[in-house]
Design an enzyme around this catalytic site. Sequence first.
Site, PDB file in Angstrom:
ATOM      1  CE1 TYR A 107      17.393  12.528 -80.994  1.00  0.00           C
ATOM      2  CE2 TYR A 107      16.036  13.641 -79.354  1.00  0.00           C
ATOM      3  CZ  TYR A 107      16.677  12.507 -79.815  1.00  0.00           C
ATOM      4  OH  TYR A 107      16.627  11.350 -79.090  1.00  0.00           O
ATOM      5  CG  ASP A 120      10.369   9.297 -49.069  1.00  0.00           C
ATOM      6  OD1 ASP A 120       9.193   9.221 -48.683  1.00  0.00           O
ATOM      7  OD2 ASP A 120      10.812   8.701 -50.076  1.00  0.00           O
ATOM      8  CD  GLU A 170      10.836  12.511 -52.116  1.00  0.00           C
ATOM      9  OE1 GLU A 170      11.723  11.757 -52.563  1.00  0.00           O
ATOM     10  OE2 GLU A 170      10.599  12.603 -50.903  1.00  0.00           O
TER      11      GLU A 170
END
Length: 380
Positions: free
Chosen positions: A124, A262, A210
């Site tokens: 920015y 997972d 996770e």
Amino acid sequence: MHEGQESKNTCKMMTGEVERKMERKRLNAQPLALIRKIKGFTRSIVEGLARGSAPLIYIDRFRNYCTDTSGNCSCSSGLPAGKEAISLKRECHARRLDVLLRVLLIVQQLLQEKRHGSKRDIYYMHPTVFKEQSVVDRAINDICILLQCSRHNLNVVSVGNGLVMGWLRYVESGRKIDCISNPNTAYPIPVHVEEVNDILSVAQYVLVVEKESVFQRLANDQFCKRNHCIVITGRGYPDVPTRRFLRLLIDKLHLPVYCLVDCDPYGFDILTTYKFGSLDSDNYSIPQQCLLPLTVEDKRKVEAMLHRCYLQREVPKWRFELELLLYKGVKFEIEALSVHSLTFLSHEYLPSKINNGGCLQLLGWWITSRQYHIRVEAEH
């Protein structure tokens, strides 16, 4: 000289060389040394232009892994995989050099003023020039290679995504963070990990999860209150501050660390991001309808990961696990354990796995989800 003595002397010489390289890297990463390097680099470019010669900059290129599955590759040895030449003779290179010098100027200011800024802050400062964040990210990577340092040495930090809760207390930049007073309340992981000190904990282990949704489930179930532990989430793929903070806890507290992700290709990839792992069986009867078939994209992801050199070289058992995942053709999300009850994950599943000695030796394959005893390497 005996062969054994020769071997010992060679080992000592190699160890000494590694130590000298590490010391040089540490000295090179000090702010004053970096500022001198930045000034020397820019001065050489300006002087070259004044003489009428176009600057030619060579940047080493590195890679984390290749597709050599023989286990004999050296791509993780810290050696460059080639060089890239940047010259003003090409328009795209001229723009890249312009961005590099602008970012270097900002980095020099951060170092001189002993302040920190995020990659987004830097973007920015010249959004019309940089156009997009990836341009700044690439320039920072180039600068790290040129100056032979890590990003945090430049005082450039990520906006932290990670969360932590549990039996932990520490001081960050003079401010005390007391997770112990309410162990099931989430706190943001420190961005400036080098400013964390006075770490105190009565936890028995660290659990990395996770997903933020699983982290919140454990918080709602008062998991840390029921089990003396520290829980961390990187909200998916962990950022650098999360990995560095976890590395700091490991170094200071010497606690066992487990991970729950997972059972799918992306869960495994997150594991390799942290650099840990192992997986096991159908001990928990999960209804067939909760098993999800691997998609075409999932299978493509697994096949690509199977070609990563470090799986064969360092952890061939992980590679076998990926092959088994592909063979079974199904995946499983952590949340599906709620088929038993909403508290099954925190009250039964996790405690049983953590208390199971086999887990500590990385034995077993879990169809439900993966939990690993881990070794973490913080990324530069």
